[in-house]
Each structure stands twice: as C-alpha cells, then as structure tokens.
Design a protein around this motif. Structure first.
Motif, PDB file in Angstrom:
ATOM      1  N   LEU A  21       0.817  -1.214   0.000  1.00  0.00           N
ATOM      2  CA  LEU A  21       0.000   0.000   0.000  1.00  0.00           C
ATOM      3  C   LEU A  21       0.848   1.260   0.000  1.00  0.00           C
ATOM      4  O   LEU A  21       0.394   2.312  -0.446  1.00  0.00           O
ATOM      5  CB  LEU A  21      -0.935   0.011   1.224  1.00  0.00           C
ATOM      6  N   CYS A  44      -5.811   2.176   7.320  1.00  0.00           N
ATOM      7  CA  CYS A  44      -5.779   0.928   6.552  1.00  0.00           C
ATOM      8  C   CYS A  44      -5.272  -0.260   7.362  1.00  0.00           C
ATOM      9  O   CYS A  44      -4.890  -1.273   6.777  1.00  0.00           O
ATOM     10  CB  CYS A  44      -4.892   1.093   5.310  1.00  0.00           C
ATOM     11  N   GLU A  49     -10.907  -5.700   2.635  1.00  0.00           N
ATOM     12  CA  GLU A  49     -10.518  -5.050   1.387  1.00  0.00           C
ATOM     13  C   GLU A  49     -11.270  -3.743   1.161  1.00  0.00           C
ATOM     14  O   GLU A  49     -10.690  -2.756   0.697  1.00  0.00           O
ATOM     15  CB  GLU A  49     -10.752  -6.003   0.217  1.00  0.00           C
ATOM     16  N   GLN A  53      -9.429  -0.077   0.694  1.00  0.00           N
ATOM     17  CA  GLN A  53      -9.573   0.812  -0.458  1.00  0.00           C
ATOM     18  C   GLN A  53     -10.080   2.187  -0.032  1.00  0.00           C
ATOM     19  O   GLN A  53      -9.624   3.217  -0.533  1.00  0.00           O
ATOM     20  CB  GLN A  53     -10.527   0.190  -1.485  1.00  0.00           C
ATOM     21  N   SER A  54     -11.010   2.194   0.910  1.00  0.00           N
ATOM     22  CA  SER A  54     -11.499   3.475   1.432  1.00  0.00           C
ATOM     23  C   SER A  54     -10.386   4.225   2.144  1.00  0.00           C
ATOM     24  O   SER A  54     -10.229   5.442   1.981  1.00  0.00           O
ATOM     25  CB  SER A  54     -12.673   3.232   2.393  1.00  0.00           C
ATOM     26  N   ILE A  56      -7.144   3.931   1.621  1.00  0.00           N
ATOM     27  CA  ILE A  56      -6.163   4.412   0.638  1.00  0.00           C
ATOM     28  C   ILE A  56      -6.606   5.745   0.055  1.00  0.00           C
ATOM     29  O   ILE A  56      -5.803   6.684  -0.081  1.00  0.00           O
ATOM     30  CB  ILE A  56      -5.977   3.366  -0.488  1.00  0.00           C
ATOM     31  N   GLU A  57      -7.885   5.845  -0.286  1.00  0.00           N
ATOM     32  CA  GLU A  57      -8.390   7.097  -0.844  1.00  0.00           C
ATOM     33  C   GLU A  57      -8.279   8.231   0.170  1.00  0.00           C
ATOM     34  O   GLU A  57      -7.958   9.377  -0.184  1.00  0.00           O
ATOM     35  CB  GLU A  57      -9.835   6.923  -1.297  1.00  0.00           C
TER      36      GLU A  57
END
Length: 695
Positions: A21, A44, A49, A53-54, A56-57
């Motif tokens: 990541l 994170c 998963e 992803q949330s 990371i954004e």
C-alpha cells in the motif's frame, strides 16, 4: 492473503498494514516510509478489502491536500493566507535565535523560516534541534506592518510517530508465532517478500535492525550497489537518521564548541553514514579520532568536559571489486577512505554485514503481505534498548577463552541484538541459540580476519564455542569457505582452519549440520580434488561456485544408465534443472557411448500438460546427443526421497533434489547467473555419495 497474513492480523489488530500500500499512496511524495505508514496505520490497519480501499483514498486525499511538494509551496502559502489556517505535512527543524532569545522553526518543503515555536514543544521533541522531524502542523497567517515579525504562526504541531504502545501485549503475541513465522513477519515489515529469500539471507538483512535495539552498536556493511543497504536507515524509523558520509563534520556529528550545540549522536538512536566508501574521499582526521574514541568509550569531548551518548553508528558503502579479487589483492575494507583505513577504527566495529550476499533488489522481491506499521515496531525496538540479552547462550555454550575482550563485546552485542529481535519473550531452543551465536561470531570474525591482513601485530583468534558436554565448534565466514586459497594469505604455513577431532563450521563435515545459518562446506571441487569418493557434504546458503559439473560430473562419468528420482519436477525452473543435469551428463560421456537417463517424478496436479510438454522438449533435445531421456509418473504419489542412481554403483542422495539454486534472472539472456551455474547463490543443502559394494 496467506495463512501467515491472517495470523498477523489476528494477533496484532490495528498495528499492521499491507506493505504494497505504501507504493499505492506514495505517488511523487518524497516522504519517508514511516510517515506514509503512520497515515496508513490510521486508516488501513485491517484485512478488510473495502476498508483498505477506502483508507487508501483517504490517505491519498490527505497527501494531496496537506503534503507540501517543494514545487507547490507557493500554492500552499496562498491557501494559508486565503483561509487563515491550513494543515500541512512537512519536515520541521528548529534553531535558537540567541539575539531574540527565541526558538524559530523552519519548514523544509514549504520554504518558510523564523516561525516562533514555544520552548515546551522543543523540550518535548529535542530532535527538532538536530536534523528535523516530520510533523503534521497547523500553520496560520497574520500579516502585520512590523517588518521584524513573521506573518507565519505555528498553531499546533504533532510529530508523526506513535504516542504509546503495549509492550506486554507484544510479548504475548510473539509467543503464538513460530520462529520461522516471526522472521517472515519482521522481513515483511521491512518490505521484502520472504518467499524470495533463504533463511540466512533474511537474517543477514534483519541484522540491519540491531543498531535500533542495541545502544552504541557499531556496524559496517559494504557490498555492491542496489542491495538496499541504506533503505532501513533512511525510511524505517523516526529514531534513525541517514546522512551522507561526505557531509559529516565534528560539529554536526558530535558538538559545536562555539555554540555548545550537541550533534546528531546526542539525539538519535542510530546515525548511519551513507556513501561511506571511496578511497579518494577527503576526511577530517580530527573527526576520525573523535569517532574512534566515541565508538570505543561512548563518550566525546567538549573542550575539557566529556559527554556521553547512546547512538549506534552504522557505515554503509559500495564496493567496486568482487570478494575473491579483494581477498587476493587487498582485503574486505579496501574501499574505505584512507583516514578510516585504520586498524584502530576497524577494530571498534562490532560486526561486518557481507553486503555481497544480499544480491541486487528486484521488483518481485518486495512484499505485498502484512507487516508491522514501522513506527510501532520502531517504538518496540527502542524500548528493547534498555534490555541486555548478551548472556543468554551461557547455559548451553561457552565461548573460546582465546577471544579477546573487544572481540567478545562485538559477539555479545550482535547476539543480544538478534535475541531481542527474534526471541524477546525468552522462549528459545538451544539449536536456535546456537544459530544466532554462530552468526554473531561470524560477523566479528570477518572484522578481525581482515584486521590481521592490515596490521601484523594482531594475533590470530580462535573464533569457536564449546557445547556443554565438550564438543568444540570452530566458526568460519562464507568467503573463507568459498575462497580458502585467497583467504589464508597471512598464515599459509599453518594447517588451515580445521583441527583433528574438532567440528569446523566452514569446512567439509561428515556429521549432521545443526544450523542452516552458517557455512559448513567448500565446493566439492575444492573439497574432493582427488576424484569421486564416498562422503557427506553440507553447503551453505548464499555460497557460490557450486555447479552440477562439480557435484555430479565425476560420479556420472562412464555410466550407461542413470535414474533420477525426485517427486518435485513440475515448475519450469525445476524442469530446467533436469535439463542442466542432462547437459552435465553430455559433457562427461564419451562420444562413442550412449546413455539412458530416466526420471521418476510426480504428476503436476495443476498444469500436467505443461509439465509433459517441457519434459518432451528435453527428450527432443537429447536426440542426436547419444542420450535417451525418458520419464514416468509415480501414480501413488508416495515417493519422497530424492536421489540419483547409476549402473556404475553410485547413489547420490540429495535432500533438496536438484533444486539447490536460489532464484535468479532466468529470463535475462545476458545475465551470468542465467548462463553459468557458478555465478548463482545456492540454498543450504546436503549431499551424500554412496558406493555399492563389489562394483
């Protein structure tokens, strides 16, 4: 998700992050890994998963809005002015303005300075005064007509590092992992895929963490470019700092006598000097003298007043020549600048990491598994600096009385560091203690053996230990095992490193190998120059110069029927190993003879058609070469032993089969390791040669 990844998430919830990541969020931000993982750890630290992803954004948005790129500093300043207040991520350093009696902060990327900061914050975070600290800060803008007052105001500031941790919970969780699992967890934490490395390679790279757990530990690593020598010291921990060796001065490293300002060793746990090698580099003799005193006594002088510090010193640099070249012509410290090429300086090094064993880091070597948020592990390692594990071998082993106090200190500190990293909970077996002790002895022996080349006044040292019960074990470095004709330049008249009745780690052994860590044998060509004979030999991980021609050629010569039994000939590289063995057979046979080569293996349950295709390709290549290659699949799937049997009476037992080489650039037609086996590093393996009676 592997089973280990599941276990890591279960035992350390919220304290681990998926290592790939970091690349996903970094973009073009020139920011240390521990800063990114601090943010990833906030959003994170999960194995879900969707949440990842949330998260990371969210982290990308934080970096986009608040990380200061130098080329966008003007835009950030404008945002602060227009909005009155803005949160930024930047490296902040502080200096005392003695004219106004005030501390002033400077922002590396934002490019503003003389921002007032209160003395309480500076006292809480003294590293702001030396080298600077990455922080999340609120900056305000309030313009006044007074030209002597800066419009920039520091509203709040928080260093990017963990505020607290539960050490007892860390120890309890460690108890639930096997040693191999724990090594892989640490290895994934520093960013590498454990499946791509052998046990010795992992431990050699984890040795780079010892300065973070041991006070006043002096480590050097020299090796080829691109092996990741400086990565850990630049990005792994907020408690370590990496500086260019050419930029180091006495005031910067120790103390500025005119201002009284303490240097880097007073504020950081680890000070690493990068690009340390280079014969032509100009070095201040006064710096070397103070450094030697500090490395030996943990103190440095400020006028007449001695000052103490706890920083470990690390020296990393590149070598230009191969190991055998250095051993034949100079020594393994050949690349040091002249002022450091000094026996008193070298003798103060506790260990020498053989950087040439690590190998150049390739893209596929990086991990996508889970590891600790590095800031969490950094705090754990810092906590462990208070402990001393150096005596934990004494219940099972005794060091040779011939080892001097300085050599013993080096061995003890390396051993203690490894024990803290691998067995902080204290649950360790005698074999695991021996494994660590051997590597600690090897690291200091590498220093001392080279010292004996540089300065003839140094006596030879018996680097050995004795198992309780009386069995003595001598330790050898891997390069000593690989290149004995170059290594023993000083004592050619001696009988060599071995003695009758003593197990010598680094020479051929007929006993059982108690460790996969330490060299146990030279290449067969060196060990058995008189020709094929019975014996049991153990080869060390990372050893080079091992070939099928040397291992098997003399034993297969003259055979007309050869049977290879190996249940694991499925993947492409395994079938390629069979082809390379057939090539060795082709080299040994007479042009007038024909040889039958038969392979017994198991069917690949995933891609059997590809396995058949590759084996057929070998058979086709053998046409016209006087070799008939055939194979059969064991339908019962019960074969486990791996061996080669000839009609001349030889049986060669192989604990790994033909799978003795570590991964190499198989698709690179211009790579030496691809084309020539002697340039490949091997895995640890054993081989036994037996001759049938009466043949």
């Amino acid at each position: 998700m592997t089973a280990l990844d599941d276990k890591i998430n279960e035992r350390f919830p919220g304290l681990v992050v998926r290592k790939d990541l970091v690349k996903a969020v970094k973009g073009n931000a020139i920011v240390p890994t521990y800063v990114l993982e601090y943010l990833l750890g906030q959003y994170c630290a999960t194995n879900d998963e969707a949440s990842i992803q949330s998260g990371i954004e969210t982290v990308r948005e934080i970096l986009r809005k608040h990380y200061v790129h130098r080329n966008e500093a003007g835009l950030i300043k404008s945002n602060i002015r227009e909005k009155g207040r803005w949160k930024i991520i930047d490296r902040i350093s502080v200096a005392l303005n003695d004219k106004s009696d005030a501390y002033e902060a400077s922002f590396a990327n934002l490019g503003i300075s003389k921002v007032l900061i209160d003395s309480g914050t500076v006292k809480t975070h003294p590293k702001l005064l030396v080298g600077g600290v990455w922080c999340i800060a609120d900056i305000e803008y309030d313009y006044t007509e007074d030209k002597n007052v800066t419009p920039w105001i520091l509203g709040s500031m928080k260093p990017i590092q963990l505020s607290q941790f539960d050490y007892d919970a860390y120890l309890e969780a460690r108890k639930t992992f096997t040693t191999d699992e724990w090594i892989d967890l640490l290895f994934q934490t520093v960013g590498f895929n454990p499946d791509m490395f052998g046990r010795r390679s992992k431990l050699i790279q984890l040795m780079r963490l010892i300065p973070f757990v041991e006070r006043n530990y002096n480590l050097i690593e020299l090796g080829p470019k691109g092996t990741g020598k400086s990565h850990i010291f630049s990005e792994f921990s907020p408690h370590g700092i990496l500086v260019s060796g050419g930029e180091v001065t006495v005031p910067k490293l120790f103390v500025n006598n005119s201002s009284g300002k303490i240097g880097l060793v007073g504020y950081w746990d680890v000070v690493a000097l990068d690009e340390f090698a280079g014969k032509q580099k100009k070095v201040d003799k006064a710096l070397v003298d103070i450094l030697k005193n500090y490395m030996a006594n943990k103190t440095f002088s400020r006028g007449v007043e001695p000052l103490g510090a706890e920083a470990s010193m690390v020296f990393v640099g590149n070598t230009k020549h191969t190991v055998p070249y250095m051993l034949k012509n100079t020594d393994l410290f050949d690349e040091l600048p002249d002022k450091y090429y000094d026996s008193a300086f070298i003798d103060r090094l506790h260990t020498y990491i053989p950087g040439w064993e690590v190998g150049v880091i390739r893209g596929e070597m990086f991990s996508d598994g889970y590891g600790f948020v590095v800031d969490y592990l950094a705090e754990i390692l810092r906590h462990l600096r208070n402990d001393d594990y150096s005596d934990r071998y004494r219940a099972h082993f005794d060091l040779s009385p011939d080892i001097s106090t300085r050599d013993r200190d080096g061995v003890h500190k390396t051993f203690s560091g490894f024990m803290k990293l691998l067995f902080p909970h204290g649950d360790v077996t005698p074999d695991e203690i021996e494994e660590v002790l051997r590597l600690a002895l090897e690291g200091r022996k590498r220093v001392k053996d080279q010292l004996m080349r540089i300065d003839t006044t140094y006596p030879e040292v018996d680097f050995s230990f004795t198992r309780k019960g009386g069995e003595k074990v001598k330790v050898a470095t891997l390069e000593e095992t690989e290149f004995p004709s170059f290594y023993y330049r000083r004592a050619q008249e001696s009988d060599g490193p071995g003695q009758a009745g003593i197990e010598t780690v680094g020479m051929p052994s007929t006993g059982n190998d108690r460790s996969s860590l330490t060299p146990k044998a030279d290449t067969l060509a060196t060990a058995k120059p008189e020709g094929p004979s019975e014996g049991h030999f153990t080869f060390a991980e990372n050893q080079k110069g091992v070939t099928f021609d040397g291992l098997f050629g003399p034993y297969l010569a003259g055979a007309q029927k050869i049977t290879i039994t190996d249940p694991y000939v499925r993947a492409f590289y395994q079938i390629r190993n069979v082809m390379e063995l057939v090539e060795t057979i082709a080299k040994t046979q007479s042009p007038a003879d024909e040889v039958d080569v038969h392979l017994i293996t198991c069917l690949d349950g995933i891609r059997p058609e590809k396995q058949e295709e590759n084996l057929s390709a070998i058979a086709s290549s053998c046409d016209g070469a006087g070799i008939r290659f055939t194979w059969e699949f064991d339908e019962t799937n019960t074969i486990h032993a791996r061996h080669i049997v000839t009609d001349t009476g030889w049986k060669i037992a192989l604990d790994r089969g033909l799978d003795i080489f570590q991964q190499y650039e198989m698709n690179d037609a211009f790579s030496f390791s691809n084309r020539l086996q002697q340039f490949r590093s091997v895995k640890a393996f054993e081989i036994i040669y037996l001759k049938s009676k009466g043949i």
